[in-house]
Each structure stands twice: as C-alpha cells, then as structure tokens.
Motif scaffolding. Structure first.
Motif, PDB file in Angstrom:
ATOM      1  N   PHE A   6       0.809  -1.216   0.000  1.00 43.82           N
ATOM      2  CA  PHE A   6       0.000   0.000   0.000  1.00 43.82           C
ATOM      3  C   PHE A   6       0.847   1.273   0.000  1.00 43.82           C
ATOM      4  O   PHE A   6       0.330   2.367  -0.179  1.00 43.82           O
ATOM      5  N   ILE A  10      -8.118   3.742  -1.556  1.00 46.69           N
ATOM      6  CA  ILE A  10      -7.482   2.764  -2.429  1.00 46.69           C
ATOM      7  C   ILE A  10      -8.262   2.760  -3.732  1.00 46.69           C
ATOM      8  O   ILE A  10      -9.452   2.411  -3.741  1.00 46.69           O
ATOM      9  N   TYR A  32      -0.201  -7.086  -7.442  1.00 44.20           N
ATOM     10  CA  TYR A  32       1.171  -7.379  -7.032  1.00 44.20           C
ATOM     11  C   TYR A  32       1.633  -8.692  -7.668  1.00 44.20           C
ATOM     12  O   TYR A  32       0.836  -9.618  -7.810  1.00 44.20           O
ATOM     13  N   LEU A  71       0.477   3.809  -2.799  1.00 44.63           N
ATOM     14  CA  LEU A  71      -0.870   4.166  -3.231  1.00 44.63           C
ATOM     15  C   LEU A  71      -1.279   5.540  -2.696  1.00 44.63           C
ATOM     16  O   LEU A  71      -0.852   5.939  -1.615  1.00 44.63           O
ATOM     17  N   VAL A 127      -5.710  -3.937  -5.268  1.00 40.71           N
ATOM     18  CA  VAL A 127      -4.248  -3.871  -5.182  1.00 40.71           C
ATOM     19  C   VAL A 127      -3.681  -4.990  -6.050  1.00 40.71           C
ATOM     20  O   VAL A 127      -4.081  -6.158  -5.919  1.00 40.71           O
TER      21      VAL A 127
END
Length: 321
Positions: A90, A105, A112, A93, A110
């Motif tokens: 995070f 967010i 990754y 972000l 998210v």
C-alpha cells in the motif's frame, strides 16, 4: 433465536477496510491481523496458506479464512516463495501514510507480483464488540480455514459480486453497503463452517447440529429470563431428564443450568455495556432483584457488576501503545 443470532446481532460486525487483491506469480505476502480480525475469500486461482507451526496448505477458489486479531499468516503462489509484508503493498498508493494508514485505495484493488498465473482474493478487516463476541471467538481457532461446498459457494459468490458492484459504482452510501455486505459474508462463512465441520467447533455450535439439543438451545435463548429447570428443558427436547442431562453435558461440556447461567451473564454484560441500569438488567435476564444478579455475576465472572463496569471503562480509556 439461537446463540449464533444472539452473538452476531450483539457483535456489531463492521469492516474498516475492504480490498480486492490480484496476485500474479511469483508472489508471496505476509499478513498480520494486528488489533483487528480479518476475513479472506479466494475468488479465483490457487495458492498456498502458510502459518507458523503448520504444514503449508493449498487454497483455491471458494476457500475462506477467518483470522483472529494478533495472528500472523502468509499466502503465496508456492510454499517457498519470498514474502513481502502486506503493508508494503500500500506504500505507493494515494492516501497512504505511515501515521494514519489507509485512507483511499483506487477501485479497492491492489495488484502485485510477476507475469504468471493469477490468484484473486478479497480481504476485509473486521472490528466488533469484544465482549459481545466472546462466546463465538472462544470456539474459533486463531486461523479458521473453510472449504466451501457448492451451495455455500454460490451464496458467498453472490454476496461477493454485490460487494464488487457497490465498490465499482461508488454511489451514495457505497461504503456503508459494503460494510453491511461484509457482515453478511462473515455470517455466511461461519455458517458454512458449522454445516461442514460443526462437531469440531464444540460447545453451543456443535449443539445446534444435534436435533433435540438444538430445540432446547433455541428455546432457552428465545426466553433467557424464564425460570428454566432441567425437567422443563428435557420436555422441550422430548427425552427423559437423565438422557437429556447426559447428552447435554457430553456435547456442551457443562450442565444445562450452568449453561443458562453463563448465557444470562453474557446478556447482562452486553446490556450493561450499553448503559442499562442493573435493576433493569436483572429483570431482563431472569433475576428477581439486582442483588440476586450481583451474586450470580460475582460467582461466574469473579467480580461484582460495578467492578466489571469500572474495569471496562478503565480499559477503554487506556491510551493505545
């Protein structure tokens, strides 16, 4: 009403952070629940669940995790993959700061990992009244893994789909709706676990799977203030007094009357936590006077109701470390 309704309605489950993770191999992420529990559901793909002292466990679409506060675990594409701390995902972000944590967010998503196979999961941090949650949390392991059957999977996927739609639409009240739907997801996960493996849970969760005991448990919780006797509970169960008492102790690990008293104390604590006067609480949980309630409360909890309230207030006012 049964104990599950009793507890969950009092817990006031709320989600403080709902996130959809899209991991692409190679990847590995370590999680620490900290002071909040966590609900995880694998929405797509496969991976591995890693927890200290346990053999790595494969997870796949439809698997759910409920993780108690203060518990560490990891998820990865392989058991030997390198791990990155979840917080680091995070850091870049918008809206993240070391001091305040996560504020916004984008799309609640998210991403990754590398360029390999995808595993998608949703995660929600859960907060609830710890006093109200005691009877349920006492029966749960630190990390509960639930592999959903087909019917349960359909239900949870429907709830998950609604959460996704609300998140993407971001309309009026979207955060509140997502919070309520996360509450539903939590209830559905626990229910699926009890249906699939309720005997491992023990206590009142196991009793709800026992036909005659379940009738008694629901009757007691529907009218906790009633002057219950073992004979009366046996009649509700439709068996003899001796058979009922033996079955009850075998499944719940305590006598019928001690069970009634313990749940009366639970109701008393949830009512006192909301500020109800002791005399009112006594009537609502089946005692003739606040003195009678105080005696029972001290016997079960080890301190008087007034002391319990003061202890609770002191803990609430203690500064966080």
């Amino acid at each position: 009403m049964d104990p599950f309704d009793d507890v969950v309605s009092a817990m006031s489950v709320a989600s403080s952070l709902y996130v959809r993770f899209r991991f692409t191999a190679p990847w590995g992420v370590a999680f620490d629940t900290g002071y909040q529990a966590r609900l995880v559901m694998i929405a797509e793909g496969v991976g591995w669940l890693l927890s200290e002292g346990e053999v790595p466990l494969p997870v796949a679409k439809g698997d759910c995790l409920i993780v108690k506060e203060g518990t560490r675990f990891a998820l990865a594409d392989r058991p030997d993959s390198a791990l990155v701390d979840c917080v680091n995902l995070f850091a870049d972000l918008p809206g993240f700061s070391e001091g305040t944590g996560f504020t916004t967010i984008p799309d609640r998503t998210v991403n990754y990992g590398g360029n390999g196979a995808l595993m998608e999961m949703v995660s929600a941090r859960l907060s609830f009244d710890p006093i109200a949650a005691e009877p349920l949390l006492a029966l749960l392991p630190d990390l509960l893994h639930v592999r959903l059957a087909h019917g349960d999977l359909d239900l949870l996927e429907t709830t998950l789909g609604l959460i996704g739609l609300e998140s993407r639409a971001d309309g009026l009240g979207a955060d509140l709706v997502v919070e309520r739907l996360t509450d539903v997801l939590f209830i559905q996960t626990i229910r699926a676990w009890v249906a699939a493996d309720g005997t491992r849970a023990g206590g009142w969760l196991a009793a709800l799977r026992h036909r005659s005991l379940a009738k008694v448990i629901r009757s007691v919780h529907a009218d906790i203030a009633r002057d219950w006797t073992v004979e009366e509970m046996a009649r509700v169960a439709g068996v003899s007094r001796s058979t009922f008492a033996q079955n009850f102790r075998s499944v719940l690990g305590e006598t019928p009357l001690s069970y009634v008293t313990r749940w009366r104390m639970y109701r008393a604590k949830t009512l006192m936590r909301k500020g109800a006067a002791l005399a009112e609480v006594a009537v609502r949980v089946g005692y003739d006077s606040d003195t009678a309630l105080s005696r029972a409360f001290r016997r079960v909890e080890g301190l008087a109701p007034g002391e319990w309230r003061r202890t609770l207030a002191a803990e609430a006012n203690r500064p966080a470390l």
